[in-house]
Design an enzyme around this catalytic site. Sequence first.
Site, short mmCIF file in Angstrom:
data_model
loop_
_atom_site.label_atom_id
_atom_site.label_comp_id
_atom_site.label_asym_id
_atom_site.label_seq_id
_atom_site.Cartn_x
_atom_site.Cartn_y
_atom_site.Cartn_z
CG ASP A 212 -10.39 -17.08 19.08
OD1 ASP A 212 -9.60 -17.44 19.96
OD2 ASP A 212 -11.34 -16.28 19.30
CD GLU A 248 -9.39 -21.08 22.04
OE1 GLU A 248 -9.07 -20.79 23.19
OE2 GLU A 248 -10.15 -20.38 21.36
#
Length: 512
Positions: A212, A248
Amino acid sequence: MKLLIFAALLGLSVAQHNPHTKHGRTSIVHLFEWRWADIAAECERYLAPNGYGGVQISPPSEHIVLDHPWRAWYQRYQPIGYNLCSRSGNEKELQDMISRCNKVGVNIYVDAVINHMCGAGGGEGHHSSCGSYFNANTKDFPSVPYSNLDFNDGKCRTGSGEIENYGDPNQVRDCRLVGLLDLALEKDYVRSKTADYMNKLIDMGVAGFRVDACKHMWPGDMKAVFDRLHNLNTAWFSAGSRPFIFQEVIDLGGEAITASEYFGLGRVTEFKYGAKLGTVLRKWNGEKLSYLKNWGEGWGFMPNGSAVVFVDNHDNQRGHGAGGAAILTFWDPRLYKMATGLMLAHPYGVTRVMSSFRWERHFVNGKDQNDWMGPASYSDGSTKPVTINSDSTCGNGWVCEHRWRQIRNMAIFRNVVNGQPFSNWWDNQSNQIAFGRGNRGFIVINNDDWSLDVTLNTGLPAGTYCDVISGDKSGSRCTGKQVQVGGDGLAHFQISNTAEDPFMAVHADSKL
Ligand SMILES: *[C@@H]1O[C@H](CO)[C@@H](O)[C@H](O)[C@H]1NC(C)=O
Ligand SMILES: *[C@@H]1O[C@H](CO)[C@@H](O)[C@H](O)[C@H]1NC(C)=O
């Protein structure tokens, strides 16, 4: 000698680009917010039999529990420690899921949140998914433990302590993202704690990580963490396998930080893919399907070997993240099925299918006021299980896009044509296109406002094929339309623009 060491290092990092999917399976499905017990059952009863290669799970780390707004889905992106205890279940259930999915050859990829802990305004107490104490005011997270020495606040140079300017890479990496306490990944201690967390999961049998918020971490710091990661568990993977890493990084162009800075560490999420595909299928900005002839790198996307692609993700399906209103989701099912079918037929990238929960949208001036809503839950906040209806759809608000016949059959199509070249392109200079994958599969799409009626070279061997969009091959029968391919590879296609699904697809395994 130097060259050898360089080659070895390169080999090591390129290895982190391999998803290690098994049995010729190619696609990943994101079972967003699913409980571990439900994922274990889904691996056995649906994903393995239908050729899905792996599951991206929601973050398994202990997270804050939010009252305002109540149990927002994004509470799971606010860790308060690395105990494996979350809204999806506890450590025992997590281990059971990993083992059962591995047993049927379905990989588990963990959504790892290592850029930050909870929001600075997260308060003090035991309001966490397993009741561990933390204090966001003093930056004290004893279950790790992290103290105020482990955060970047001294390093950030903005007045507010927040990221104020995305044009300044120092701010983006050293300051707080929407108030989240930013971990000092330059510290050896923080690197070792995050690597320990990931290694515990590797040893439990996961195949890799969706990492993330990578734009908000320095690639050098991330490399220092990833270099400490164990090889995958040899109970399930061949010796020396590196974890699959996909990062990401939102890069639609026009920012100081580019996706390419992360290519050396693993794959990267290609956000341009869904934003462009949505624009093309919606026919916005004069875009047409015929322009997809050079789809992929020809559209300025990242190199094929670096890309993870998707039509929508858990952020941009609700207006967060990137792509805006162009993004197609299950809320626009007709275009969504076409977009997902096209993605799965096309050779570019490692493909990820989204699987969502429904929520009650409430738009005010174009913004969904309910974009925070989590999955259907009981009054105590626990997530409702995924129930399966007799027609194989899902209950309790779970959308299960991955079970939609058109999407599931195209995930199978991708496995059948794996390794075959992009071939036999045809278009009508408008929104009718077709292409094949060598002599193994062929897809025809009509997104024009008139019908398609054309004879095309499919590249397939002669025979009768079952269209896997309108039906299924079952034994020697086809429950949908049939396609006759002649000895010359030619086949006649008719697709009405008002058809429920204005596209058709046939492949080697759908031959009758
Ligand atoms: C692109 O990558 C995918 C996934 O790894 C692979 O299946 C495909 O063959 C590659 N395409 C090309 C043109 O190299
Ligand atoms: C598109 O396709 C139809 C038939 O499939 C054809 O009649 C039409 O002329 C084609 N071209 C354009 C630009 O619409």
